[in-house]
Structures are given as structure tokens and as C-alpha cells.
Design a protein around this motif. Structure first.
Motif, PDB file in Angstrom:
ATOM      1  N   ILE A  12       0.797  -1.341   0.023  1.00 22.97           N
ATOM      2  CA  ILE A  12       0.020   0.022   0.141  1.00 22.97           C
ATOM      3  C   ILE A  12       0.899   1.223   0.001  1.00 22.97           C
ATOM      4  O   ILE A  12       1.829   1.450   0.880  1.00 22.97           O
ATOM      5  CB  ILE A  12      -0.837  -0.059   1.222  1.00 22.97           C
ATOM      6  CG1 ILE A  12      -1.848  -1.294   1.361  1.00 22.97           C
ATOM      7  CG2 ILE A  12      -1.866   1.245   1.149  1.00 22.97           C
ATOM      8  CD1 ILE A  12      -2.613  -1.363   2.423  1.00 22.97           C
ATOM      9  N   SER A  86      -2.757   1.158  -9.283  1.00 20.08           N
ATOM     10  CA  SER A  86      -3.229  -0.152  -8.490  1.00 20.08           C
ATOM     11  C   SER A  86      -3.618  -1.121  -9.474  1.00 20.08           C
ATOM     12  O   SER A  86      -4.485  -1.021 -10.236  1.00 20.08           O
ATOM     13  CB  SER A  86      -4.740   0.558  -7.527  1.00 20.08           C
ATOM     14  OG  SER A  86      -4.250   1.591  -6.801  1.00 20.08           O
ATOM     15  N   ARG A 111      -0.118  -7.515  -4.980  1.00 18.28           N
ATOM     16  CA  ARG A 111      -1.149  -6.513  -5.170  1.00 18.28           C
ATOM     17  C   ARG A 111      -0.735  -5.234  -4.637  1.00 18.28           C
ATOM     18  O   ARG A 111      -0.371  -4.888  -3.408  1.00 18.28           O
ATOM     19  CB  ARG A 111      -2.327  -6.776  -4.195  1.00 18.28           C
ATOM     20  CG  ARG A 111      -3.702  -6.208  -4.418  1.00 18.28           C
ATOM     21  CD  ARG A 111      -5.031  -6.258  -3.885  1.00 18.28           C
ATOM     22  NE  ARG A 111      -5.280  -7.852  -4.419  1.00 18.28           N
ATOM     23  CZ  ARG A 111      -6.002  -7.794  -5.598  1.00 18.28           C
ATOM     24  NH1 ARG A 111      -6.348  -6.634  -6.249  1.00 18.28           N
ATOM     25  NH2 ARG A 111      -6.478  -9.218  -6.122  1.00 18.28           N
ATOM     26  N   LEU A 112      -0.726  -3.958  -5.766  1.00 17.57           N
ATOM     27  CA  LEU A 112      -0.433  -2.804  -5.223  1.00 17.57           C
ATOM     28  C   LEU A 112      -1.618  -1.901  -5.131  1.00 17.57           C
ATOM     29  O   LEU A 112      -2.517  -1.940  -6.103  1.00 17.57           O
ATOM     30  CB  LEU A 112       0.532  -2.249  -6.329  1.00 17.57           C
ATOM     31  CG  LEU A 112       0.923  -0.751  -6.041  1.00 17.57           C
ATOM     32  CD1 LEU A 112       1.753  -0.361  -5.002  1.00 17.57           C
ATOM     33  CD2 LEU A 112       1.758  -0.099  -7.446  1.00 17.57           C
ATOM     34  N   THR A 113      -1.789  -1.100  -4.004  1.00 18.84           N
ATOM     35  CA  THR A 113      -2.970  -0.379  -3.753  1.00 18.84           C
ATOM     36  C   THR A 113      -2.326   1.093  -3.618  1.00 18.84           C
ATOM     37  O   THR A 113      -1.498   1.172  -2.788  1.00 18.84           O
ATOM     38  CB  THR A 113      -3.691  -0.615  -2.528  1.00 18.84           C
ATOM     39  OG1 THR A 113      -4.132  -2.025  -2.621  1.00 18.84           O
ATOM     40  CG2 THR A 113      -4.972   0.427  -2.572  1.00 18.84           C
ATOM     41  N   VAL A 114      -2.618   1.829  -4.299  1.00 19.56           N
ATOM     42  CA  VAL A 114      -2.218   3.588  -4.384  1.00 19.56           C
ATOM     43  C   VAL A 114      -3.294   4.387  -3.753  1.00 19.56           C
ATOM     44  O   VAL A 114      -4.338   4.137  -4.548  1.00 19.56           O
ATOM     45  CB  VAL A 114      -1.664   3.813  -5.639  1.00 19.56           C
ATOM     46  CG1 VAL A 114      -1.285   5.315  -5.609  1.00 19.56           C
ATOM     47  CG2 VAL A 114      -0.633   3.131  -6.344  1.00 19.56           C
TER      48      VAL A 114
END
Lengths: 115, 112
Positions: A12, A86, A111-114
Motif C-alpha cells: 500500500i 493500483s 497487489r499494489l494499492t495506491v
């Protein structure tokens, strides 16, 4: 059997931050690929490396860079992150110089969350 | 620019039924790949089809390749709930370290 390893599994970040994703290919595999998969979409090719040299480039933003190291692991560096970054990021590896089909084996993804 | 199209995009079928997923691609390729993906998970390689006329079977899934028609099919026989997933075809093979272009995916839902 050993599989492709990716780290971290979840990440994140805030907008405008940087992120580094790591990929460890299957032992003896000589090629690494990076794909990005947005929600509900098919995976999109970003970049690949064969024997530590960049071999192909897809729709990878200029804010992203990648390299493959002497031990064949690869890192995807992402700067000035945007909300649209994301996604699930997959690394895949293959053995180009042996085995039929140039089959690509995928890692579990990051899993990339911006925010 | 290669285009890979799958149909249907969504498939709801009852257990025990048969169905076929179609994959059309726009450029010459002598090999085609099928992957399975569960929600939020990785892509699992199902089949690598290496030549025209290739047919491979694994359990209730059978894949075939017609390079002249630029068509691959994934046939599901007597579907069971465990087959519920998204299925992607991908290609082409253009040489060393060839990237994959994925189809749009077919989301399969098998109901009891």
C-alpha cells in the motif's frame, strides 16, 4: 517443485511515492516477464528480460523501470505512483533455451494499492 | 498489433453440462496457451498447444488449435463447480522470450 517467488505480496502506497517489486524466477529459468492486471482486466505485458538483457517492452510507463540482476532475479521500480497504478503485478519466468513451448510460469503476484 | 478475442466473456452453466470457449487471434502463430485464474490469484498454465491440429486433454478440459483458422477452443465436459474460474487464452509465439498477449478472458461460473 520450486515456483516463481514475488515480494511483497501486498503493498500500500500513497500517491507520488515509489515502490519496488521483486521477482525470483524458477531456478535455471533464463527469462523474466512482468505483467500488470487491473481489476476485471486481462494481464498486460510490461517488460521482459532474457539473460539479464531487456528483450521486449510493452505498455510500461516512463515512471517505471526494471532490471534483471546477475542471479536472475528482477525488480520493477515504480515512481510517482498514481491511483491508476493500483493493480496486480505478475512476474513470470520461462526457460527459452530448453523445453517445449516457451511456457511461462506465473508468480503469485503483488497487489499494489495506491491511495 | 495482435488481437486476441475470446467468447463468451461470461458463461454460467450447470454442473454436468458441456460447453466450448472460443479464442480467435489476428496474426499467425504456431502455438497458443491457455491459463486459468481464480479471483485474486495467479495464472495457472493449463495447456501449451504447439502446432496446427494439436489437441490436449486434462480431466474435463480439452483444448485444440487450428492455426489456419487462427482459432483455439477450450471444451468443458460435464462441468463441475471446481471449474469455476476465469480462463484466458494467450499468444502468439514470435520467438525467443516472446511476450504473451492475453484474450479478454472467459469467466466461467458452474452452478449446482
Amino acid at each position: 517443485a520450486a515456483g516463481v517467488i514475488q515480494s511483497p505480496r501486498h503493498l500500500i502506497k500513497e500517491k507520488r511515492e515509489t515502490a519496488t517489486l521483486k521477482c525470483y524466477p524458477i531456478p535455471r529459468h533464463d527469462t523474466v516477464y512482468w505483467y500488470q492486471q487491473g481489476p476485471g482486466q486481462d494481464p498486460q505485458f510490461l517488460i521482459s528480460f532474457y539473460e539479464k538483457m531487456q528483450s521486449d517492452k510493452g505498455s510500461i510507463p516512463d515512471r517505471f523501470s526494471a532490471q534483471q540482476f546477475s542471479d536472475y532475479h528482477s525488480e520493477l521500480n515504480m515512481s510517482s505512483l498514481e491511483l491508476g497504478d493500483s493493480a496486480l503485478y505478475f512476474c513470470a519466468s520461462s526457460l527459452v533455451s530448453g523445453g517445449p513451448g516457451n511456457e511461462q510460469f506465473f508468480g503469485p503476484g503483488t497487489r499494489l494499492t495506491v491511495l | 498489433e495482435l488481437k486476441v478475442e475470446q467468447n463468451p466473456l461470461f458463461l454460467s452453466m450447470q454442473e454436468g453440462k458441456n460447453y466450448t470457449i472460443y479464442c480467435n487471434y489476428s496474426t499467425t502463430s504456431d502455438r497458443l496457451y491457455w491459463y486459468r485464474q481464480d479471483p485474486g490469484k495467479s495464472l495457472e498454465s493449463l495447456f501449451v498447444l504447439l502446432s496446427n491440429g494439436a489437441v490436449k486433454q486434462e480431466g474435463r478440459l480439452m483444448a485444440s488449435l487450428d492455426t489456419k483458422a487462427r482459432l483455439s477452443t477450450l471444451h468443458i465436459t460435464a462441468a463441475v463447480h471446481d471449474l469455476s474460474a476465469t480462463y484466458f487464452c494467450a499468444g502468439p509465439y514470435t520467438g525467443t522470450a516472446s511476450k504473451l498477449t492475453f484474450g479478454t478472458g472467459t469467466r466461467l461460473q458452474v452452478t449446482l
